[in-house]
Design a protein around this motif. Sequence first.
Motif, PDB file in Angstrom:
ATOM      1  N   GLN A  38      51.832  30.579  35.201  1.00 34.46           N
ATOM      2  CA  GLN A  38      51.922  29.651  33.944  1.00 34.46           C
ATOM      3  C   GLN A  38      50.767  28.718  33.501  1.00 34.46           C
ATOM      4  OE1 GLN A  38      55.101  29.600  32.053  1.00 34.46           O
ATOM      5  NE2 GLN A  38      55.469  31.600  33.581  1.00 34.46           N
ATOM      6  N   ALA A  39      49.820  28.664  34.338  1.00 28.36           N
ATOM      7  CA  ALA A  39      48.603  27.769  34.101  1.00 28.36           C
ATOM      8  C   ALA A  39      47.378  28.581  34.273  1.00 28.36           C
ATOM      9  CB  ALA A  39      48.797  26.629  35.065  1.00 28.36           C
ATOM     10  N   ALA A  40      46.360  28.128  33.716  1.00 32.56           N
ATOM     11  CA  ALA A  40      45.093  28.477  33.726  1.00 32.56           C
ATOM     12  C   ALA A  40      44.738  28.374  34.988  1.00 32.56           C
ATOM     13  CB  ALA A  40      44.181  28.078  32.630  1.00 32.56           C
ATOM     14  N   ALA A  41      44.093  29.732  35.426  1.00 29.10           N
ATOM     15  CA  ALA A  41      42.886  29.626  36.611  1.00 29.10           C
ATOM     16  C   ALA A  41      41.618  29.500  36.444  1.00 29.10           C
ATOM     17  CB  ALA A  41      43.576  30.712  37.708  1.00 29.10           C
ATOM     18  N   TYR A  42      40.807  28.510  37.057  1.00 30.50           N
ATOM     19  CA  TYR A  42      39.433  28.436  36.688  1.00 30.50           C
ATOM     20  C   TYR A  42      38.730  29.296  37.840  1.00 30.50           C
ATOM     21  CZ  TYR A  42      40.654  25.055  33.463  1.00 30.50           C
ATOM     22  OH  TYR A  42      41.280  24.020  32.346  1.00 30.50           O
ATOM     23  N   TRP A  43      38.072  30.241  37.247  1.00 31.96           N
ATOM     24  CA  TRP A  43      37.414  31.294  38.370  1.00 31.96           C
ATOM     25  C   TRP A  43      36.043  31.019  38.074  1.00 31.96           C
ATOM     26  CZ3 TRP A  43      34.384  35.580  37.175  1.00 31.96           C
ATOM     27  CH2 TRP A  43      34.201  36.046  35.726  1.00 31.96           C
ATOM     28  N   SER A  44      35.191  31.338  39.496  1.00 32.63           N
ATOM     29  CA  SER A  44      33.816  31.122  39.212  1.00 32.63           C
ATOM     30  C   SER A  44      33.168  32.741  39.795  1.00 32.63           C
ATOM     31  CB  SER A  44      33.495  30.362  40.334  1.00 32.63           C
ATOM     32  OG  SER A  44      31.943  30.265  40.840  1.00 32.63           O
ATOM     33  N   THR A  45      33.804  33.365  40.808  1.00 33.05           N
ATOM     34  CA  THR A  45      33.390  34.881  41.160  1.00 33.05           C
ATOM     35  C   THR A  45      34.412  35.580  41.482  1.00 33.05           C
ATOM     36  OG1 THR A  45      32.842  34.372  43.380  1.00 33.05           O
ATOM     37  CG2 THR A  45      30.964  33.962  41.513  1.00 33.05           C
ATOM     38  N   ILE A  46      34.325  36.979  41.141  1.00 33.00           N
ATOM     39  CA  ILE A  46      35.449  37.798  41.714  1.00 33.00           C
ATOM     40  C   ILE A  46      34.445  38.812  42.403  1.00 33.00           C
ATOM     41  CG2 ILE A  46      37.024  39.377  41.268  1.00 33.00           C
ATOM     42  CD1 ILE A  46      37.935  37.662  39.002  1.00 33.00           C
ATOM     43  N   LYS A  47      34.517  39.140  43.931  1.00 36.99           N
ATOM     44  CA  LYS A  47      33.749  40.138  44.152  1.00 36.99           C
ATOM     45  C   LYS A  47      34.727  41.146  44.877  1.00 36.99           C
ATOM     46  CE  LYS A  47      32.597  39.577  48.675  1.00 36.99           C
ATOM     47  NZ  LYS A  47      31.798  39.144  49.985  1.00 36.99           N
ATOM     48  N   VAL A  48      34.185  42.596  44.494  1.00 37.17           N
ATOM     49  CA  VAL A  48      35.110  43.500  44.936  1.00 37.17           C
ATOM     50  C   VAL A  48      34.324  44.651  45.770  1.00 37.17           C
ATOM     51  CG1 VAL A  48      36.236  45.831  43.993  1.00 37.17           C
ATOM     52  CG2 VAL A  48      36.120  43.715  42.625  1.00 37.17           C
ATOM     53  N   GLU A  49      34.827  44.545  47.191  1.00 39.20           N
ATOM     54  CA  GLU A  49      34.065  45.474  48.007  1.00 39.20           C
ATOM     55  C   GLU A  49      34.502  46.973  48.110  1.00 39.20           C
ATOM     56  OE1 GLU A  49      33.490  43.451  52.051  1.00 39.20           O
ATOM     57  OE2 GLU A  49      34.821  41.983  51.145  1.00 39.20           O
ATOM     58  N   SER A  73      25.481  44.300  50.864  1.00 35.56           N
ATOM     59  CA  SER A  73      27.004  44.665  51.101  1.00 35.56           C
ATOM     60  C   SER A  73      27.214  45.623  50.030  1.00 35.56           C
ATOM     61  CB  SER A  73      27.921  43.228  50.799  1.00 35.56           C
ATOM     62  OG  SER A  73      27.607  42.787  49.398  1.00 35.56           O
ATOM     63  N   ASN A  74      28.280  46.409  50.243  1.00 32.77           N
ATOM     64  CA  ASN A  74      28.666  47.500  49.284  1.00 32.77           C
ATOM     65  C   ASN A  74      29.703  46.731  48.273  1.00 32.77           C
ATOM     66  OD1 ASN A  74      27.153  49.558  50.360  1.00 32.77           O
ATOM     67  ND2 ASN A  74      28.651  49.828  52.087  1.00 32.77           N
ATOM     68  N   ALA A  75      29.174  45.720  47.572  1.00 30.01           N
ATOM     69  CA  ALA A  75      30.426  45.131  46.703  1.00 30.01           C
ATOM     70  C   ALA A  75      29.576  44.897  45.464  1.00 30.01           C
ATOM     71  CB  ALA A  75      30.476  43.799  47.501  1.00 30.01           C
ATOM     72  N   PHE A  76      30.350  44.637  44.347  1.00 28.90           N
ATOM     73  CA  PHE A  76      30.089  44.265  43.253  1.00 28.90           C
ATOM     74  C   PHE A  76      30.642  42.723  42.930  1.00 28.90           C
ATOM     75  CE2 PHE A  76      30.195  49.009  42.963  1.00 28.90           C
ATOM     76  CZ  PHE A  76      28.877  48.904  42.320  1.00 28.90           C
ATOM     77  N   GLN A  77      30.106  42.076  42.105  1.00 33.96           N
ATOM     78  CA  GLN A  77      30.443  40.648  41.818  1.00 33.96           C
ATOM     79  C   GLN A  77      30.370  40.253  40.455  1.00 33.96           C
ATOM     80  OE1 GLN A  77      30.003  37.498  44.797  1.00 33.96           O
ATOM     81  NE2 GLN A  77      28.792  36.339  43.205  1.00 33.96           N
ATOM     82  N   ALA A  78      31.566  39.897  39.997  1.00 36.71           N
ATOM     83  CA  ALA A  78      31.584  39.363  38.306  1.00 36.71           C
ATOM     84  C   ALA A  78      31.383  37.758  38.424  1.00 36.71           C
ATOM     85  CB  ALA A  78      32.781  39.634  37.755  1.00 36.71           C
ATOM     86  N   THR A  79      30.735  37.327  37.531  1.00 37.84           N
ATOM     87  CA  THR A  79      30.357  35.898  37.843  1.00 37.84           C
ATOM     88  C   THR A  79      30.674  35.400  36.392  1.00 37.84           C
ATOM     89  OG1 THR A  79      28.531  36.242  39.007  1.00 37.84           O
ATOM     90  CG2 THR A  79      28.294  34.071  37.989  1.00 37.84           C
ATOM     91  N   ALA A  80      31.530  34.092  36.368  1.00 39.12           N
ATOM     92  CA  ALA A  80      31.896  33.493  35.091  1.00 39.12           C
ATOM     93  C   ALA A  80      30.944  32.844  34.423  1.00 39.12           C
ATOM     94  CB  ALA A  80      32.988  32.492  35.635  1.00 39.12           C
ATOM     95  N   PRO A  81      30.860  32.821  33.054  1.00 36.51           N
ATOM     96  CA  PRO A  81      29.888  31.966  32.200  1.00 36.51           C
ATOM     97  C   PRO A  81      29.772  30.441  32.758  1.00 36.51           C
ATOM     98  CG  PRO A  81      31.288  33.517  30.835  1.00 36.51           C
ATOM     99  CD  PRO A  81      31.878  33.186  32.322  1.00 36.51           C
TER     100      PRO A  81
END
Length: 400
Positions: free
Chosen positions: A40-51, A93-101
Amino acid sequence: MTLTMLTYTLITDPAPLAASEAGRPPSTGTVYLLITNTGQAAAYWSTIKVEVPVGNGAGDLTSDFNRIKPKGEYSTRSGTRSSVNVQPGPQGSNAFQATAPGGRTPFAPGDYMVLTLENVTVAPTAGLAVLKVTENASRTKIGRLSNSFAAVALVKTAPKEIPAPHSFLADNAVVDAGTKVTLSWEGSDDFTYEILFPGGRKPVPKVKHTGSHGPYSLALDAADAPKRDTTYTLIASFGTQRHTFTTTVQVRNPILETLTAINGVTTPWVQGSTKGDGAFTFSKGAMHVRRESGSQEAGALYAGEATVSGIATEYVKGLKDGDGDITFLPGGVKVWHTRGSDLLGTLYASGADLWCVNTEWVQGKSSDSGRIFFPEEGLHVNRGNGAKGIVSAAEYRRYP
């Protein structure tokens, strides 16, 4: 245990992904990680890492992490789209990371983000691969960022079986002996093909078609051209897969090494194997020797001996030039000096049993033997030199 503020769902193309198989082009696909905010509320994200699990096992997604191409896109509920920075890492690491503007940005309810992993070479073992997600976010714009964790899974199925080849045919189903034959079929490039036929076998060169499937053909050279009805066998092999197909080419004029006929042979004609050879033709109640097939000209019959119930012929002659000739005339025969001559020949016999003899004269076997002539008034007995001869008899009677 801290629950993630966002929801994660995996989608693959194709669905499901097929495990790679040795000997075939690698199985590749695309993995989409759909990220949504169902709260119901916004989530403030910084990074999302996928291994990404890397290796060849059942739980691994890929054995070649470096071939994967990542990208990200963010879409608002209103439809506005923007790209997201996605990079491999952290290092090691065998990962990818998305970074928020700007280091932190709100993820509003109803918005969604898609992290795409393209060109994924699927690991060779079927099973369930689990991707681990680490979400770094907070509930407020200035609140403390914290990590939450999620696991999302996808299925890798066993490699799909290669479709069997089909439409194995010869370009002509009926040919003359020695005619070249081309065999064709449809099939996958993954197979190894081989053609088998009596007395030979031919491997088929590899061909690369668009889509790894297409038409194949093999032209047999003159040495392998069929001389009699021939069945060709196509063998398609790959790993444990093996498919066998056959097609038969019929020959109009077969060349046989031997022939055994149990119940006889029925045929309108028989000829030699070389053009111009003699031929036998069959008509009702008769057999004819022809000079060659298709000719009405009589040919020659050679035999060591013959036993027949009768012979109907114009003449009989010896085998050598100059031999005597017997010609058959209406009501009789003539013996000629040789074939084509007008000179009468000689008939030799140890004895003769005749109803009558019509002749100009009769003589003994030697040149000086007496002769008997038959003039109109009777008969004359002469010596061999022409003088009058002697008649000897045990009894003599004279009739008036």
